[in-house]
Enzyme design. Structure first.
Site, PDB file in Angstrom:
ATOM      1  N   CYS A 106     -38.516  81.829  -1.090  1.00  0.00           N
ATOM      2  CA  CYS A 106     -38.301  83.195  -0.593  1.00  0.00           C
ATOM      3  C   CYS A 106     -39.265  83.499   0.559  1.00  0.00           C
ATOM      4  O   CYS A 106     -39.067  82.994   1.652  1.00  0.00           O
ATOM      5  CB  CYS A 106     -38.382  84.198  -1.738  1.00  0.00           C
ATOM      6  SG  CYS A 106     -37.372  85.648  -1.397  1.00  0.00           S
ATOM      7  N   HIS A 166     -34.576  82.231  -5.655  1.00  0.00           N
ATOM      8  CA  HIS A 166     -35.642  81.897  -6.614  1.00  0.00           C
ATOM      9  C   HIS A 166     -35.158  80.831  -7.599  1.00  0.00           C
ATOM     10  O   HIS A 166     -34.718  81.160  -8.703  1.00  0.00           O
ATOM     11  CB  HIS A 166     -36.077  83.156  -7.375  1.00  0.00           C
ATOM     12  CG  HIS A 166     -36.813  84.119  -6.518  1.00  0.00           C
ATOM     13  ND1 HIS A 166     -38.187  84.128  -6.418  1.00  0.00           N
ATOM     14  CD2 HIS A 166     -36.372  85.095  -5.695  1.00  0.00           C
ATOM     15  CE1 HIS A 166     -38.556  85.068  -5.569  1.00  0.00           C
ATOM     16  NE2 HIS A 166     -37.476  85.677  -5.118  1.00  0.00           N
ATOM     17  N   GLU A 218     -36.807  78.898  -9.420  1.00  0.00           N
ATOM     18  CA  GLU A 218     -37.628  78.830 -10.643  1.00  0.00           C
ATOM     19  C   GLU A 218     -36.981  79.602 -11.797  1.00  0.00           C
ATOM     20  O   GLU A 218     -37.233  79.296 -12.962  1.00  0.00           O
ATOM     21  CB  GLU A 218     -39.044  79.349 -10.363  1.00  0.00           C
ATOM     22  CG  GLU A 218     -39.208  80.854 -10.139  1.00  0.00           C
ATOM     23  CD  GLU A 218     -38.934  81.316  -8.703  1.00  0.00           C
ATOM     24  OE1 GLU A 218     -38.280  80.562  -7.949  1.00  0.00           O
ATOM     25  OE2 GLU A 218     -39.361  82.433  -8.350  1.00  0.00           O
TER      26      GLU A 218
HETATM   27  N1  GLN Z   1     -40.717  90.019   1.160  1.00  0.00           N
HETATM   28  C1  GLN Z   1     -39.610  89.163   1.421  1.00  0.00           C
HETATM   29  C2  GLN Z   1     -38.294  89.916   1.417  1.00  0.00           C
HETATM   30  O1  GLN Z   1     -38.179  90.988   0.892  1.00  0.00           O
HETATM   31  C3  GLN Z   1     -39.572  88.005   0.448  1.00  0.00           C
HETATM   32  C4  GLN Z   1     -39.320  88.420  -0.969  1.00  0.00           C
HETATM   33  C5  GLN Z   1     -39.657  87.366  -1.988  1.00  0.00           C
HETATM   34  O2  GLN Z   1     -40.418  86.442  -1.710  1.00  0.00           O
HETATM   35  N2  GLN Z   1     -39.115  87.511  -3.186  1.00  0.00           N
HETATM   36  O3  GLN Z   1     -37.314  89.425   1.927  1.00  0.00           O
END
Ligand code: GLN
Length: 583
Positions: free
Chosen positions: A391, A518, A520
């Site tokens: 992310c 994600h 994970e």
């Molecule tokens: N802050 C970033 C976004 O909102 C990444 C979010 C994250 O790592 N879950 O896109």
């Protein structure tokens, strides 16, 4: 007349905790769930959280730890991650209830006038709404047993309505259909050389005051519980001796179901619920997995760069995904936590990567520590250390590439700066959003993988789904430039509009993958996530190559082969270890 099949009564197990918090109710619930599942019962687990936030999505990771996202896009408690990893089944929005949701619902009903002039009260209105939620998963008929974990510690003001609802529910559906399990702590007082039962007695007394008699007591302790001690606890707490169960500290959380099986917890539970207990447990796969976690023949050190390194619960699912991936690679994964803010301040960052076999850049929000992550990625890319960005970690990799290989010096994310070159930008449908709660791109979305890419080979499939939690994404205006300069956009949404995965070709880097989602959250104990599995495989290879090189050439110093680069803390197979710092 055709006979209609009688609907099977769903059985309810409630798990409460006493004496102190953090005893591991989530692991106890998951372990019992796994044992019942291994005997062929259809089980699910739900969590009741006594805080007033509607969900943990708006809470700081320091307050709450990781926010776990379900397939259907709910932001939930991290215990749901344990439920999924142990049971290997998906949880849903309905598996997590908070006080905030309960009150929200009741107040909305009151505003609509649904209560027809009544005074709206904790009993019965709040408790009725809790009971509705306790039973809603039963409606589908998909479950024989529903385990409900009640958050907090018995005696807390906040959890009272949940305990009252549990008492009422037991009365309504009958004692034979409900079971109360209380998780307690039996401390060992070294100076007296004794285990002490008094805190457990008091905790059970508090439960009895609100009308709940525990049927099973699970006692956490560092020492074995003798028969005499079990008898004593049973006598004082009005619990059968055989139902006073020991939960000794385990070397890995994944061993708990096996120790529970030795204690016959599942058999006692089934008998008390009037369910057949003759079926054999099928734990062969689980045993094999635990054996691999406990006895790996190799080891790797993974640098984990994030800003919440003091509280590792903030990255719970990532740490667990490493345990799963380690097991599949016959390797112990040691996580070396690296604070991204420190990487911003130091003149040289070499020492942080000494003896590090792979680096994961963690998800996150806000600008703190971001430049440290970008600096680390440049280093990792050039030194060809296996890299996995999740992310925000992936977004940082795109920013680094744009700055250093596409000539865009001011490239950034519009989350962190106002810049001409916002290579990471707000998604169009996010631009008008004002409120924070549950407004991100959340839950499961499909993604199509590029043939022959690293991820295509890892998943062995071109069509995948993964879970998301973000507002920003790769800006499509820069896709052509990034691709021209060699970055592979190896996963995109089916409409082609969103970049979900980036990677660098194997010819230029041994393993460089960033994902917008994600992964994970979908890694399971006995089914490691494919990208984690491949990342650890690459890291094992990296270590072997480094060791072989240093053996054949004594002058060889890759990234400081002798150093020890940590911020002082590391985790070995999920356990915290403090280390000597020498960086
Ligand atoms: N802050 C970033 C976004 O909102 C990444 C979010 C994250 O790592 N879950 O896109």
């Amino acid at each position: 007349m055709p006979k209609t099949k009688a609907k099977k009564q769903t059985k309810y197990i409630f798990i409460t905790g006493g004496v102190v918090s953090s005893l591991g109710k989530g692991i106890v619930s998951s372990s019992l769930g796994l044992l019942l599942k291994s005997r062929g019962f259809r089980v699910t687990i739900q969590k009741f959280d006594p805080y007033i936030n509607v969900d943990p999505g708006t809470m700081s990771p320091y307050q709450h730890g990781e926010v776990y996202v379900t397939e259907d896009g709910a932001e939930t408690d991290l215990d749901l991650g344990h439920y999924e990893r142990f049971l290997d089944t998906n949880m849903t929005r309905a598996n997590n209830t908070t006080t905030g949701q309960v009150y929200n619902e009741v107040i909305q009903r009151e505003r609509r006038g649904d209560y027809l002039g009544a005074t709206v009260q904790v009993v019965p209105h709040i408790t009725d709404e809790i009971r509705r939620r306790m039973t809603q998963l039963a409606k589908s008929g998909d479950f024989d047993v529903i385990i409900s974990e009640i958050g907090g510690t018995v005696g807390d003001i906040e959890s009272l309505p949940f305990l009252e609802a549990m008492r009422q529910h037991t009365m309504k559906v009958g004692k034979n259909n409900c079971l109360s399990i209380h998780l307690s702590y039996v401390p060992y007082i070294a100076s007296a050389g004794e285990l002490k039962t008094k805190p457990t007695q008091h905790s059970v007394k508090t439960l009895l005051e609100i009308g709940i008699q525990p049927d099973v007591l699970v006692c956490r302790s560092e020492q074995p519980l003798s028969k005499a001690l079990r008898e004593k606890i049973g006598l004082f707490c009005n619990v059968e001796t055989r139902a006073v169960v020991e939960a000794r500290d385990a070397s890995t959380i994944y061993e708990v179901p096996l120790t529970f099986a030795e204690e016959n917890v599942d058999t006692i539970v089934l008998e008390k619920l009037g369910l057949p207990s003759s079926s054999k447990r099928d734990l062969a796969k689980w045993r094999k997995y635990v054996d691999r976690v406990k006895n790996p023949s190799k080891s790797v050190r993974i640098g984990m760069i994030g800003k919440y390194v003091q509280l590792q619960d903030a990255y719970k699912s990532i740490a667990e995904a490493f345990v799963h991936a380690g097991a599949e690679n016959d390797a112990k994964v040691e996580i070396v936590w690296i604070n991204s803010e420190e990487l911003e301040q130091k003149r040289s960052i070499d020492s942080y990567f000494a003896n590090i076999d792979g680096v994961l850049i963690a998800p996150g929000f806000g600008s703190r520590g971001v430049e440290g992550k970008i600096r680390a990625i440049e280093y990792i890319r050039k030194k060809k250390i296996p890299f996995f960005g999740i992310c925000l970690g992936m977004q940082c990799a795109v920013i680094e590439y744009a700055r250093n290989l596409c000539g865009l010096r001011d490239a950034n994310s519009s989350e962190f700066a106002t810049t001409r070159d916002a290579v990471i930008d707000l998604m169009p449908d996010q631009k008008h959003i004002q409120t924070k709660g549950a407004t991100m791109r959340l839950g499961s979305y499909p993604c199509i993988l590029k043939r022959g890419s690293i991820v295509h080979k890892a998943y062995r499939d071109q069509f995948i789904t993964e879970r998301h939690r973000h507002r920003y994404e790769v800006n499509n205006a820069y896709r052509a430039l990034l691709s021209d300069k060699g970055m592979v956009l190896s996963g995109v949404s089916p409409d082609g509009n969103l970049v979900e995965i980036i990677e660098l070709p194997r010819e230029v880097h041994p393993f460089f993958v960033g994902v917008q989602f994600h992964p994970e959250l979908k890694s399971r104990a006995t089914k490691a996530h494919p990208i984690f599995r491949e990342f650890i495989r690459a890291s094992v290879l990296e270590k072997e190559t480094r060791v072989a090189k240093s053996k054949s050439d004594p002058n060889f110093s890759s990234i400081g082969t002798n150093g020890h680069a940590t911020n002082g803390e590391s985790v070995r197979n999920g356990r915290m270890v403090r280390e000597q710092t020498s960086s």
